[in-house]
Design a protein around this motif. Sequence first.
Motif, PDB file in Angstrom:
ATOM      1  N   ALA A 321       0.842  -1.261  -0.151  1.00  0.00           N
ATOM      2  CA  ALA A 321      -0.108   0.232   0.114  1.00  0.00           C
ATOM      3  C   ALA A 321       0.799   1.373   0.028  1.00  0.00           C
ATOM      4  N   PHE A 322       2.056   1.234   0.763  1.00  0.00           N
ATOM      5  CA  PHE A 322       2.732   2.525   1.023  1.00  0.00           C
ATOM      6  C   PHE A 322       4.023   2.352  -0.040  1.00  0.00           C
ATOM      7  N   ASP A 323       4.335   1.489  -0.679  1.00  0.00           N
ATOM      8  CA  ASP A 323       5.528   1.236  -1.524  1.00  0.00           C
ATOM      9  C   ASP A 323       6.567   1.396  -0.648  1.00  0.00           C
ATOM     10  N   LEU A 324       6.815   0.913   0.563  1.00  0.00           N
ATOM     11  CA  LEU A 324       7.803   0.548   1.384  1.00  0.00           C
ATOM     12  C   LEU A 324       9.338   0.309   0.896  1.00  0.00           C
ATOM     13  N   GLN A 325      10.304   0.648   1.087  1.00  0.00           N
ATOM     14  CA  GLN A 325      11.314   0.544   0.761  1.00  0.00           C
ATOM     15  C   GLN A 325      12.122  -0.800   1.076  1.00  0.00           C
ATOM     16  N   ARG A 326      11.685  -1.093   2.305  1.00  0.00           N
ATOM     17  CA  ARG A 326      12.004  -2.423   3.100  1.00  0.00           C
ATOM     18  C   ARG A 326      11.064  -2.810   4.116  1.00  0.00           C
ATOM     19  N   VAL A 327      10.909  -3.935   4.270  1.00  0.00           N
ATOM     20  CA  VAL A 327       9.841  -4.407   5.373  1.00  0.00           C
ATOM     21  C   VAL A 327      10.589  -4.740   6.502  1.00  0.00           C
ATOM     22  N   PRO A 328      10.643  -3.984   7.642  1.00  0.00           N
ATOM     23  CA  PRO A 328      11.137  -4.233   8.973  1.00  0.00           C
ATOM     24  C   PRO A 328      10.817  -5.465   9.382  1.00  0.00           C
ATOM     25  N   THR A 329      11.857  -6.160  10.185  1.00  0.00           N
ATOM     26  CA  THR A 329      11.653  -7.244  10.914  1.00  0.00           C
ATOM     27  C   THR A 329      10.655  -7.148  11.877  1.00  0.00           C
ATOM     28  N   ALA A 330       9.896  -8.343  12.339  1.00  0.00           N
ATOM     29  CA  ALA A 330       8.863  -8.279  13.381  1.00  0.00           C
ATOM     30  C   ALA A 330       9.826  -7.912  14.766  1.00  0.00           C
ATOM     31  N   ALA A 331      10.862  -8.001  14.965  1.00  0.00           N
ATOM     32  CA  ALA A 331      11.731  -7.690  16.003  1.00  0.00           C
ATOM     33  C   ALA A 331      11.749  -6.162  16.314  1.00  0.00           C
ATOM     34  N   GLU A 332      11.871  -5.514  15.149  1.00  0.00           N
ATOM     35  CA  GLU A 332      12.009  -3.943  15.145  1.00  0.00           C
ATOM     36  C   GLU A 332      10.859  -3.447  15.433  1.00  0.00           C
ATOM     37  N   VAL A 333       9.497  -4.000  15.192  1.00  0.00           N
ATOM     38  CA  VAL A 333       8.295  -3.327  15.494  1.00  0.00           C
ATOM     39  C   VAL A 333       7.737  -3.817  16.889  1.00  0.00           C
ATOM     40  N   PHE A 334       7.816  -5.167  17.319  1.00  0.00           N
ATOM     41  CA  PHE A 334       7.403  -5.665  18.218  1.00  0.00           C
ATOM     42  C   PHE A 334       8.029  -6.430  19.192  1.00  0.00           C
ATOM     43  N   ASP A 335       8.024  -6.312  20.592  1.00  0.00           N
ATOM     44  CA  ASP A 335       9.038  -7.199  21.229  1.00  0.00           C
ATOM     45  C   ASP A 335       7.983  -7.704  22.356  1.00  0.00           C
ATOM     46  N   ARG A 336       7.921  -8.873  22.465  1.00  0.00           N
ATOM     47  CA  ARG A 336       7.120  -9.574  23.309  1.00  0.00           C
ATOM     48  C   ARG A 336       7.787 -10.436  24.490  1.00  0.00           C
ATOM     49  N   ARG A 337       9.430  -9.748  24.684  1.00  0.00           N
ATOM     50  CA  ARG A 337       9.774 -10.273  25.713  1.00  0.00           C
ATOM     51  C   ARG A 337       9.397  -9.695  27.196  1.00  0.00           C
ATOM     52  N   PHE A 338       8.686  -8.550  27.078  1.00  0.00           N
ATOM     53  CA  PHE A 338       8.022  -7.737  28.445  1.00  0.00           C
ATOM     54  C   PHE A 338       6.735  -8.410  28.783  1.00  0.00           C
ATOM     55  N   LEU A 339       6.023  -9.322  27.991  1.00  0.00           N
ATOM     56  CA  LEU A 339       4.802  -9.738  28.400  1.00  0.00           C
ATOM     57  C   LEU A 339       4.726 -10.341  29.466  1.00  0.00           C
ATOM     58  N   PRO A 340       3.779 -10.394  30.148  1.00  0.00           N
ATOM     59  CA  PRO A 340       3.736 -11.244  31.578  1.00  0.00           C
ATOM     60  C   PRO A 340       3.187 -12.584  31.131  1.00  0.00           C
ATOM     61  N   PRO A 341       3.448 -13.720  31.728  1.00  0.00           N
ATOM     62  CA  PRO A 341       3.011 -14.843  31.410  1.00  0.00           C
ATOM     63  C   PRO A 341       1.477 -15.228  30.811  1.00  0.00           C
ATOM     64  N   LEU A 342       1.452 -16.072  29.941  1.00  0.00           N
ATOM     65  CA  LEU A 342       0.130 -16.274  29.330  1.00  0.00           C
ATOM     66  C   LEU A 342      -0.973 -16.412  30.168  1.00  0.00           C
ATOM     67  N   ALA A 343      -0.465 -17.070  31.352  1.00  0.00           N
ATOM     68  CA  ALA A 343      -2.095 -17.232  32.370  1.00  0.00           C
ATOM     69  C   ALA A 343      -2.335 -15.844  32.858  1.00  0.00           C
ATOM     70  N   GLU A 344      -1.431 -14.964  33.053  1.00  0.00           N
ATOM     71  CA  GLU A 344      -1.695 -13.530  33.578  1.00  0.00           C
ATOM     72  C   GLU A 344      -2.440 -12.661  32.464  1.00  0.00           C
ATOM     73  N   ARG A 345      -2.473 -13.172  31.272  1.00  0.00           N
ATOM     74  CA  ARG A 345      -3.052 -12.387  30.110  1.00  0.00           C
ATOM     75  C   ARG A 345      -4.269 -12.946  29.619  1.00  0.00           C
ATOM     76  N   ARG A 346      -4.472 -14.250  29.711  1.00  0.00           N
ATOM     77  CA  ARG A 346      -5.598 -15.046  29.319  1.00  0.00           C
ATOM     78  C   ARG A 346      -7.056 -14.173  29.526  1.00  0.00           C
ATOM     79  N   ILE A 347      -7.944 -14.002  28.613  1.00  0.00           N
ATOM     80  CA  ILE A 347      -9.345 -13.591  28.787  1.00  0.00           C
ATOM     81  C   ILE A 347     -10.082 -14.445  27.568  1.00  0.00           C
ATOM     82  N   LEU A 348     -11.103 -14.647  27.926  1.00  0.00           N
ATOM     83  CA  LEU A 348     -12.031 -15.621  27.180  1.00  0.00           C
ATOM     84  C   LEU A 348     -12.728 -14.289  26.220  1.00  0.00           C
ATOM     85  N   ALA A 349     -12.681 -15.046  24.944  1.00  0.00           N
ATOM     86  CA  ALA A 349     -13.525 -13.756  24.084  1.00  0.00           C
ATOM     87  C   ALA A 349     -15.097 -13.884  24.220  1.00  0.00           C
ATOM     88  N   LYS A 350     -15.624 -12.775  24.384  1.00  0.00           N
ATOM     89  CA  LYS A 350     -17.165 -12.691  24.431  1.00  0.00           C
ATOM     90  C   LYS A 350     -17.751 -12.369  23.217  1.00  0.00           C
TER      91      LYS A 350
END
Length: 350
Positions: A321-350
């Motif tokens: 869409a934007f004719d980007l010169q390069r596609v950044p890596t996922a690590a450049e954009v999102f860092d999941r190292r700081f997320l709490p454990p899954l048990a602390e983030r789990r929510i059932l969809a409603k």
Amino acid sequence: MRPRLSRRTAVAALVALASFAALVPTREAAAQAVTPIKFVLDWKLQGIHAWYYLAEDKGYFAEEKLAVTIDQGEGSAATVTKVMAGAYQAGFGDVNAIVQNAAAKPGQAPVMVYVLYNRAPYALIVKSSSPVNTPKDLEGRTLGTPAGGAAARMFPVIAAKAGIDAGKVKWTNVAPNLQEQLLLKDHVDGAAVFSVTSYMNLVAQGVDPDKDIRWFHYGDYGVELYGNGVMVSQQLVKDKPEAVAGLVRAVNKAVRDTIANPDAAIAALMKREPLLNKDLEKRRLMYTLKTVMLTPEVATQGLGDVSDARFARAFLQLKAAFDLQRVPTAAEVFDRRFLPPLAERRILAK
């Protein structure tokens, strides 16, 4: 008569006292242990910001030794540029704007650390009486957008997926608080909006957004983008990784508390802005949870995270869409190292 201490005992006591004093932090040292963070929102105060103030009121930031100052914003894409400029260390803004900036300026863009909007809340709206029945019918018409609006910025993505000739669509900048009003008065043919904001703005103006407005949600046309989340500067990640982890933990706790007790979260928001319509902001919050946050994907992988496969496809959509010169890596954009454990983030969809 009090017994006199021997010289040896007295010396030992003084040594012990000095040792204890060395272990007790001074007020200055304690203050230095707290990390100040300037945090900018994506927009003016709304129900969708309630969890940040709930985190503050419940002491979640303080527990993490953070002093978080929260300011209102000027658009979810603008959050990225504010953090890049160094005016803020963190903020609530658009992950797709991070992708674009990371592609153009490697190493300078903020990093998303907690995705809140699993489904990007971008939409195009027209009046239900409009002759525009499909997105392609927008060709030759004028759309309104506030400066810095992410929905307009991401328009090329839906244009590519829905077969719209983007060059045939005209744009005009409008004041954020007049966006829906100008549409209703036919000053523009349509508008590019954040659904979670615009939906309740229409309600506030006595409009039934389900009957009186025709919605073209980007996600309904194959746009796989994620939306807003908590982002931090690369400098904060480098210098204070423990503060980043603490910020994410505090926000995650508050989001879960908000889902469990929306009224408490709205009460925290109203303390900051008593002139808001309490019922409207609660309805906005519930609409946001239902439409863009508590999705089946979140039920599986928890709050804050992304699907790597979907993320990769979203990057490619942005590149096309934007004719980007390069596609950044996922690590450049999102860092999941700081997320709490899954048990602390789990929510059932409603």
